[in-house]
Design a protein around this motif. Structure first.
Motif, PDB file in Angstrom:
ATOM      1  N   GLU A  58       0.839  -1.196   0.000  1.00  0.00           N
ATOM      2  CA  GLU A  58       0.000   0.000   0.000  1.00  0.00           C
ATOM      3  C   GLU A  58       0.876   1.249   0.000  1.00  0.00           C
ATOM      4  O   GLU A  58       1.838   1.351   0.768  1.00  0.00           O
ATOM      5  CB  GLU A  58      -0.932   0.029   1.224  1.00  0.00           C
ATOM      6  CG  GLU A  58      -1.806   1.288   1.242  1.00  0.00           C
ATOM      7  CD  GLU A  58      -2.911   1.291   2.304  1.00  0.00           C
ATOM      8  OE1 GLU A  58      -3.009   0.309   3.070  1.00  0.00           O
ATOM      9  OE2 GLU A  58      -3.666   2.287   2.342  1.00  0.00           O
ATOM     10  N   ASN A 118      -4.549   4.764  -2.298  1.00  0.00           N
ATOM     11  CA  ASN A 118      -5.777   5.309  -1.712  1.00  0.00           C
ATOM     12  C   ASN A 118      -6.372   6.394  -2.597  1.00  0.00           C
ATOM     13  O   ASN A 118      -5.666   7.280  -3.070  1.00  0.00           O
ATOM     14  CB  ASN A 118      -5.473   5.912  -0.331  1.00  0.00           C
ATOM     15  CG  ASN A 118      -5.098   4.860   0.682  1.00  0.00           C
ATOM     16  OD1 ASN A 118      -5.949   4.125   1.178  1.00  0.00           O
ATOM     17  ND2 ASN A 118      -3.804   4.755   0.968  1.00  0.00           N
ATOM     18  N   GLU A 150      -7.881   1.878  -3.662  1.00  0.00           N
ATOM     19  CA  GLU A 150      -8.631   1.683  -2.417  1.00  0.00           C
ATOM     20  C   GLU A 150      -9.598   2.843  -2.226  1.00  0.00           C
ATOM     21  O   GLU A 150      -9.187   3.999  -2.197  1.00  0.00           O
ATOM     22  CB  GLU A 150      -7.683   1.632  -1.215  1.00  0.00           C
ATOM     23  CG  GLU A 150      -6.675   0.524  -1.274  1.00  0.00           C
ATOM     24  CD  GLU A 150      -5.932   0.313   0.054  1.00  0.00           C
ATOM     25  OE1 GLU A 150      -6.286   0.952   1.066  1.00  0.00           O
ATOM     26  OE2 GLU A 150      -4.991  -0.500   0.059  1.00  0.00           O
ATOM     27  N   ASP A 180     -11.787   0.069   1.287  1.00  0.00           N
ATOM     28  CA  ASP A 180     -10.901   0.324   2.417  1.00  0.00           C
ATOM     29  C   ASP A 180     -11.710   0.431   3.708  1.00  0.00           C
ATOM     30  O   ASP A 180     -12.867   0.842   3.681  1.00  0.00           O
ATOM     31  CB  ASP A 180     -10.170   1.655   2.156  1.00  0.00           C
ATOM     32  CG  ASP A 180      -8.886   1.784   2.939  1.00  0.00           C
ATOM     33  OD1 ASP A 180      -8.529   0.843   3.681  1.00  0.00           O
ATOM     34  OD2 ASP A 180      -8.229   2.834   2.808  1.00  0.00           O
ATOM     35  N   LYS A 201     -10.970  -4.719   2.471  1.00  0.00           N
ATOM     36  CA  LYS A 201      -9.967  -4.564   3.513  1.00  0.00           C
ATOM     37  C   LYS A 201     -10.709  -4.326   4.821  1.00  0.00           C
ATOM     38  O   LYS A 201     -11.382  -3.310   4.998  1.00  0.00           O
ATOM     39  CB  LYS A 201      -9.035  -3.386   3.193  1.00  0.00           C
ATOM     40  CG  LYS A 201      -8.244  -3.608   1.905  1.00  0.00           C
ATOM     41  CD  LYS A 201      -7.169  -2.561   1.715  1.00  0.00           C
ATOM     42  CE  LYS A 201      -5.972  -2.821   2.617  1.00  0.00           C
ATOM     43  NZ  LYS A 201      -4.905  -1.805   2.382  1.00  0.00           N
TER      44      LYS A 201
HETATM   45 CA    CA Z   1      -5.958   2.375   2.671  1.00  0.00          CA
END
Ligand code: CA
Ligand code: C2E
Ligand code: CA
Length: 283
Positions: A58, A118, A150, A180, A201
């Protein structure tokens, strides 16, 4: 403003005012900081819970502020959302992360991890999102399947159709989409099956009750088990976030969760540190 206790409101709270001034300075300085390359990206491995290889990484943005030192994203992402700078900052992070992932793609071939970036709510609503992603993939040479985006539940659900159309287009390009912090927002579970999503996630807060094997919280354990089952029923893979203990990793592996992310495995690190980590975890 704060009540003085007599039913009147003080003109200002000196502490709050100081914070507001500081925040104002931070958001005013962000565009120039982006120009001057003061932002940088750390990477945190997503680990396969069966063989402990690095499945993904990530991308997490940081700001090397000349006076304040290193600032975490919690200090400035919200401000960037307010001013709208998040769109250009987010695009910068995406390009940086794809460039780095291309290097891993060249170095590790089939064993290279995907990079997970993200996306802020505002980016998910940006009409240029799909063309920006396509352009960055073409320019960097990263395979679309090595990019994951995400989004939080609030970015994906409700409101207009455009963000969903964008996600469908990205998914058709071969880009992976992850939800996320799953379980913390408002989740329309029935809606999930119509979304072009590949991964859930599970928010780190659910790991709290699984910290010790002997004293596992039965409600947390049930919730997490149900989330994993639901994800699998929908054909999604699952990453457990915030894994800090062996007990948490073992429990998540036992209930069939594919990947884990957290301080137990690795903290976010520089590209060099993560390259070493990937090398050490090849089969
Ligand atoms: Ca994240
Ligand atoms: P997130 O997306 O949930 O990212 C995971 C956060 O949890 C990271 O914090 C990471 O360092 C931290 N973390 C990882 N493992 C553990 C663990 O075992 N225990 C605990 N307590 N924490 C762990 P970080 O880097 O401070 O990022 C905070 C948030 O800032 C991220 O939460 C994400 O929402 C946002 N963010 C970071 N980079 C970006 C970006 O490029 N764009 C946008 N829009 N948001 C970003
Ligand atoms: Ca998260």
């Amino acid at each position: 403003a704060k009540s003085d206790g007599k039913g009147r409101w003080a003109l200002f709270d000196p502490d709050r005012n100081a914070t507001e001034v500081a925040q104002f300075h931070l958001s005013a300085k962000m565009p120039a900081a982006l120009e001057r390359d003061e932002f940088y990206v750390d990477y945190q491995p997503l680990i396969g819970l069966r063989d402990f290889n690095v499945v993904g990484v990530e991308a997490l943005v940081r700001w090397a502020h000349p006076e304040l030192g290193r600032l975490g994203p919690d200090r400035f992402i919200g401000l960037a959302e307010e001013t709208g700078l998040i769109v250009s900052l987010g695009r910068w992070v995406l390009r940086k992360a794809c460039l780095q992932a291309k290097q891993w793609q060249d170095e590790f071939g089939a064993a290279a991890p995907f990079v997970s970036v993200n996306l802020a709510v505002r980016q998910s609503r940006d009409p240029n999102l799909v063309s920006d992603v396509a352009e960055i993939l073409a320019e960097t040479g990263l395979a679309p399947s090595r990019l994951q985006l995400e989004l939080t539940e609030s970015a994906i659900m409700g409101t207009a159709d455009e963000p969903l159309d964008a996600l469908r287009a990205l998914s058709r390009m071969g880009v992976r989409i992850a939800i996320d912090d799953f379980g913390t927002g408002y989740s329309n579970l029935a809606y999930l099956r119509h979304l072009p999503v590949h991964e859930l996630k599970i928010a780190g807060s659910f790991m709290e009750g699984l910290r010790d094997a002997e004293r596992a919280d039965p409600v947390d354990a049930r919730i997490v088990g149900t989330l994993v089952d639901l994800a699998h029923a929908l054909g999604l893979t699952v990453t457990a976030e915030g894994v800090e203990t062996q007990a948490q990793a073992r429990r998540m592996a036992d209930i069939g969760c594919e990947t884990g992310q957290g301080y137990l495995f690795a903290r976010p690190g520089s590209p060099e540190e993560i390259t070493t980590f990937i090398t050490d975890h090849l089969d």
